[in-house]
Scaffold this motif. Structure first.
Motif, PDB file in Angstrom:
ATOM      1  N   ALA A   1       0.829  -1.208   0.000  1.00  0.00           N
ATOM      2  CA  ALA A   1       0.000   0.000   0.000  1.00  0.00           C
ATOM      3  C   ALA A   1       0.861   1.255   0.000  1.00  0.00           C
ATOM      4  CB  ALA A   1      -0.936  -0.008   1.210  1.00  0.00           C
ATOM      5  N   ALA A   2       2.087   1.143   0.524  1.00  0.00           N
ATOM      6  CA  ALA A   2       3.017   2.273   0.545  1.00  0.00           C
ATOM      7  C   ALA A   2       3.820   2.363  -0.755  1.00  0.00           C
ATOM      8  CB  ALA A   2       3.962   2.157   1.730  1.00  0.00           C
ATOM      9  N   GLY A   3       3.521   1.490  -1.708  1.00  0.00           N
ATOM     10  CA  GLY A   3       4.177   1.536  -3.007  1.00  0.00           C
ATOM     11  C   GLY A   3       5.479   0.762  -3.104  1.00  0.00           C
ATOM     12  N   LEU A   4       5.777  -0.083  -2.126  1.00  0.00           N
ATOM     13  CA  LEU A   4       7.017  -0.844  -2.130  1.00  0.00           C
ATOM     14  C   LEU A   4       6.837  -2.203  -2.793  1.00  0.00           C
ATOM     15  CD1 LEU A   4       8.167  -0.015   1.494  1.00  0.00           C
ATOM     16  CD2 LEU A   4       9.271   0.758  -0.604  1.00  0.00           C
ATOM     17  N   THR A   5       7.882  -2.658  -3.457  1.00  0.00           N
ATOM     18  CA  THR A   5       7.902  -4.004  -4.035  1.00  0.00           C
ATOM     19  C   THR A   5       8.381  -4.976  -2.962  1.00  0.00           C
ATOM     20  OG1 THR A   5       8.386  -3.144  -6.239  1.00  0.00           O
ATOM     21  CG2 THR A   5       8.891  -5.459  -5.845  1.00  0.00           C
ATOM     22  N   VAL A   6       7.682  -6.088  -2.828  1.00  0.00           N
ATOM     23  CA  VAL A   6       7.967  -7.029  -1.746  1.00  0.00           C
ATOM     24  C   VAL A   6       8.144  -8.439  -2.304  1.00  0.00           C
ATOM     25  CG1 VAL A   6       7.207  -7.928   0.488  1.00  0.00           C
ATOM     26  CG2 VAL A   6       6.523  -5.627  -0.224  1.00  0.00           C
ATOM     27  N   ARG A   7       9.078  -9.172  -1.732  1.00  0.00           N
ATOM     28  CA  ARG A   7       9.254 -10.593  -2.004  1.00  0.00           C
ATOM     29  C   ARG A   7       9.285 -11.320  -0.660  1.00  0.00           C
ATOM     30  NH1 ARG A   7       8.146  -8.836  -6.166  1.00  0.00           N
ATOM     31  NH2 ARG A   7       9.253  -8.926  -8.165  1.00  0.00           N
ATOM     32  N   ALA A   8       8.688 -12.490  -0.604  1.00  0.00           N
ATOM     33  CA  ALA A   8       8.685 -13.278   0.630  1.00  0.00           C
ATOM     34  C   ALA A   8       8.950 -14.737   0.274  1.00  0.00           C
ATOM     35  CB  ALA A   8       7.367 -13.129   1.378  1.00  0.00           C
ATOM     36  N   PRO A   9      10.203 -15.078  -0.005  1.00  0.00           N
ATOM     37  CA  PRO A   9      10.538 -16.445  -0.398  1.00  0.00           C
ATOM     38  C   PRO A   9      10.393 -17.421   0.763  1.00  0.00           C
ATOM     39  CG  PRO A   9      12.536 -15.192  -0.033  1.00  0.00           C
ATOM     40  CD  PRO A   9      11.396 -14.209   0.077  1.00  0.00           C
ATOM     41  N   ALA A  10      10.212 -18.681   0.431  1.00  0.00           N
ATOM     42  CA  ALA A  10      10.159 -19.719   1.459  1.00  0.00           C
ATOM     43  C   ALA A  10      11.557 -19.958   2.002  1.00  0.00           C
ATOM     44  CB  ALA A  10       9.596 -21.005   0.870  1.00  0.00           C
ATOM     45  N   ASN A  11      11.687 -19.920   3.302  1.00  0.00           N
ATOM     46  CA  ASN A  11      12.949 -20.236   3.959  1.00  0.00           C
ATOM     47  C   ASN A  11      13.006 -21.752   4.110  1.00  0.00           C
ATOM     48  OD1 ASN A  11      15.201 -20.428   5.569  1.00  0.00           O
ATOM     49  ND2 ASN A  11      14.474 -19.028   7.154  1.00  0.00           N
ATOM     50  N   PRO A  12      13.991 -22.426   3.527  1.00  0.00           N
ATOM     51  CA  PRO A  12      14.002 -23.898   3.562  1.00  0.00           C
ATOM     52  C   PRO A  12      14.053 -24.510   4.959  1.00  0.00           C
ATOM     53  CG  PRO A  12      15.474 -23.080   1.849  1.00  0.00           C
ATOM     54  CD  PRO A  12      15.051 -21.879   2.660  1.00  0.00           C
ATOM     55  N   LEU A  13      14.690 -23.829   5.915  1.00  0.00           N
ATOM     56  CA  LEU A  13      14.804 -24.321   7.293  1.00  0.00           C
ATOM     57  C   LEU A  13      15.566 -25.640   7.376  1.00  0.00           C
ATOM     58  CD1 LEU A  13      11.152 -23.612   8.587  1.00  0.00           C
ATOM     59  CD2 LEU A  13      13.140 -22.089   8.629  1.00  0.00           C
ATOM     60  N   ARG A  14      16.566 -25.790   6.491  1.00  0.00           N
ATOM     61  CA  ARG A  14      17.337 -27.044   6.452  1.00  0.00           C
ATOM     62  C   ARG A  14      18.692 -26.929   7.128  1.00  0.00           C
ATOM     63  NH1 ARG A  14      14.278 -30.582   6.751  1.00  0.00           N
ATOM     64  NH2 ARG A  14      13.268 -28.806   7.754  1.00  0.00           N
ATOM     65  N   GLY A  15      19.196 -25.711   7.273  1.00  0.00           N
ATOM     66  CA  GLY A  15      20.506 -25.492   7.868  1.00  0.00           C
ATOM     67  C   GLY A  15      20.959 -24.096   7.511  1.00  0.00           C
ATOM     68  N   LEU A  16      21.765 -23.476   8.378  1.00  0.00           N
ATOM     69  CA  LEU A  16      22.110 -22.069   8.186  1.00  0.00           C
ATOM     70  C   LEU A  16      22.846 -21.823   6.868  1.00  0.00           C
ATOM     71  CD1 LEU A  16      22.058 -19.228   9.269  1.00  0.00           C
ATOM     72  CD2 LEU A  16      24.099 -19.743  10.625  1.00  0.00           C
ATOM     73  N   VAL A  17      23.819 -22.638   6.546  1.00  0.00           N
ATOM     74  CA  VAL A  17      24.586 -22.442   5.317  1.00  0.00           C
ATOM     75  C   VAL A  17      23.699 -22.634   4.090  1.00  0.00           C
ATOM     76  CG1 VAL A  17      26.493 -23.321   3.905  1.00  0.00           C
ATOM     77  CG2 VAL A  17      26.795 -23.059   6.377  1.00  0.00           C
ATOM     78  N   GLN A  18      22.905 -23.719   4.091  1.00  0.00           N
ATOM     79  CA  GLN A  18      22.026 -23.985   2.955  1.00  0.00           C
ATOM     80  C   GLN A  18      20.966 -22.904   2.792  1.00  0.00           C
ATOM     81  OE1 GLN A  18      22.928 -26.028   5.548  1.00  0.00           O
ATOM     82  NE2 GLN A  18      22.262 -28.138   5.085  1.00  0.00           N
ATOM     83  N   ASP A  19      20.357 -22.508   3.898  1.00  0.00           N
ATOM     84  CA  ASP A  19      19.284 -21.512   3.838  1.00  0.00           C
ATOM     85  C   ASP A  19      19.826 -20.165   3.366  1.00  0.00           C
ATOM     86  OD1 ASP A  19      17.690 -23.528   4.841  1.00  0.00           O
ATOM     87  OD2 ASP A  19      17.732 -22.778   6.900  1.00  0.00           O
ATOM     88  N   ALA A  20      21.010 -19.794   3.848  1.00  0.00           N
ATOM     89  CA  ALA A  20      21.614 -18.525   3.447  1.00  0.00           C
ATOM     90  C   ALA A  20      22.002 -18.560   1.970  1.00  0.00           C
ATOM     91  CB  ALA A  20      22.832 -18.217   4.312  1.00  0.00           C
ATOM     92  N   ALA A  21      22.487 -19.692   1.496  1.00  0.00           N
ATOM     93  CA  ALA A  21      22.861 -19.810   0.079  1.00  0.00           C
ATOM     94  C   ALA A  21      21.635 -19.631  -0.806  1.00  0.00           C
ATOM     95  CB  ALA A  21      23.519 -21.162  -0.181  1.00  0.00           C
ATOM     96  N   TYR A  22      20.518 -20.207  -0.399  1.00  0.00           N
ATOM     97  CA  TYR A  22      19.294 -20.056  -1.185  1.00  0.00           C
ATOM     98  C   TYR A  22      18.832 -18.604  -1.202  1.00  0.00           C
ATOM     99  CZ  TYR A  22      14.415 -20.170  -2.498  1.00  0.00           C
ATOM    100  OH  TYR A  22      13.214 -19.895  -3.109  1.00  0.00           O
ATOM    101  N   LEU A  23      18.825 -17.968  -0.029  1.00  0.00           N
ATOM    102  CA  LEU A  23      18.404 -16.571   0.037  1.00  0.00           C
ATOM    103  C   LEU A  23      19.335 -15.690  -0.793  1.00  0.00           C
ATOM    104  CD1 LEU A  23      16.663 -14.295   1.166  1.00  0.00           C
ATOM    105  CD2 LEU A  23      18.169 -14.244   3.165  1.00  0.00           C
ATOM    106  N   ARG A  24      20.620 -15.964  -0.728  1.00  0.00           N
ATOM    107  CA  ARG A  24      21.582 -15.183  -1.490  1.00  0.00           C
ATOM    108  C   ARG A  24      21.273 -15.252  -2.985  1.00  0.00           C
ATOM    109  NH1 ARG A  24      25.812 -17.923  -0.210  1.00  0.00           N
ATOM    110  NH2 ARG A  24      25.743 -17.105   1.898  1.00  0.00           N
TER     111      ARG A  24
END
Length: 263
Positions: free
Chosen positions: A33-56
């Motif tokens: 509503a404020a005009g911002l573009t938003v993304r909300a990907p699924a966090n895999p929740l499999r492990g910190l390194v794996q999850d961060a790599a996916y988000l990256r």
């Protein structure tokens, strides 16, 4: 001659454990509503390194300035993802201009989620987690964890109606046990401006731990009287903080959004 018009950052929302991206629904509607573009990907929740790599990889594909927002365990993921310095440094998410933490884990280098939760343990989280049924009863790192249904309302979302917590408790996304012991890399908050919403009634992540992490990263702090599910119970306040971070990411300054920060 005028320079190029600064790009408004895209907001990338990263959910934590025991929930999914739908937990951001109220925040998303206010940001849009404020005009911002938003993304909300699924966090895999499999492990910190794996999850961060996916988000990256998600952030890099956007090819625009990004404000990363993490809730709970999602905070550990954005911290690691936005400051990766491994053998593939050319793939860093260097388009991240700001970080927002919402009752979240802002880990330091070499630190794990378990380090923080052990250091700032609360009676309410004793025996909360139990291994999900995986065809075995082992307690190895391959196990998944969830919050016991009967304890979910009091521990995770004490400020939400029973009709809501009844649904949330049976739609949990479990987290791999190994995600709690994964070690963070160099923290993104050491080099990027950060904001932190402290949930003062949180029974999942001790508010004292939240304040400790916020002060360690020299974040702009906001106190919200809410549970760990503050993204659901106070989406307006959370969205206002994110809007402030996005504004500063665009102009290099911030005029605020009516919230009163604490320093």
């Amino acid at each position: 001659m005028y320079g190029p018009t600064p790009l408004t950052p895209t907001i990338v929302l990263v959910h934590g454990a025991f929930t999914d991206a739908s937990s951001w629904a109220g925040v998303i509607s206010r940001l849009q509503a404020a005009g911002l573009t938003v993304r909300a990907p699924a966090n895999p929740l499999r492990g910190l390194v794996q999850d961060a790599a996916y988000l990256r990889s998600v952030v890099r594909r956007l090819d625009v300035p990004v404000v990363l927002v993490g809730h709970g365990y999602g905070g550990a993921v954005i911290t690691h993802a936005a400051a990766y310095s491994g053998p593939y440094a050319a793939t860093d998410a260097d388009n991240v201009v700001a970080l927002c933490y919402v009752a979240a884990l802002g880990l330091d280098a070499g630190e794990s989620v378990q380090d923080i939760t052990n250091r700032f343990a609360t009676p309410e989280t004793d025996a909360t987690f139990t291994a999900a049924l995986l065809g075995q009863c082992s307690v190895g790192p391959e196990d998944e964890l969830y919050i016991r249904k009967e304890r979910f309302p009091e521990v995770y979302a004490a400020d939400l109606p029973t009709s809501v917590t009844n649904v949330l408790s049976v739609t949990q996304r479990p987290i791999a046990r190994s995600a709690l012991t994964g070690r963070s890399g160099p923290p993104a908050w050491a080099s990027k401006p950060s904001w932190y919403a402290i949930a003062t009634a949180d029974r999942m992540l001790n508010p004292t731990a939240q304040r400790f992490m916020a002060q360690r990263m020299a974040a702009t702090e906001y106190l919200l009287d809410g549970s760990h599910a503050v993204v659901l119970s106070q989406p307006g306040a959370v969205a206002a903080m994110i809007r402030e971070a996005a504004e500063q990411g665009t102009t290099g300054r911030s005029d605020g959004d009516g919230l009163r920060p604490t320093r």
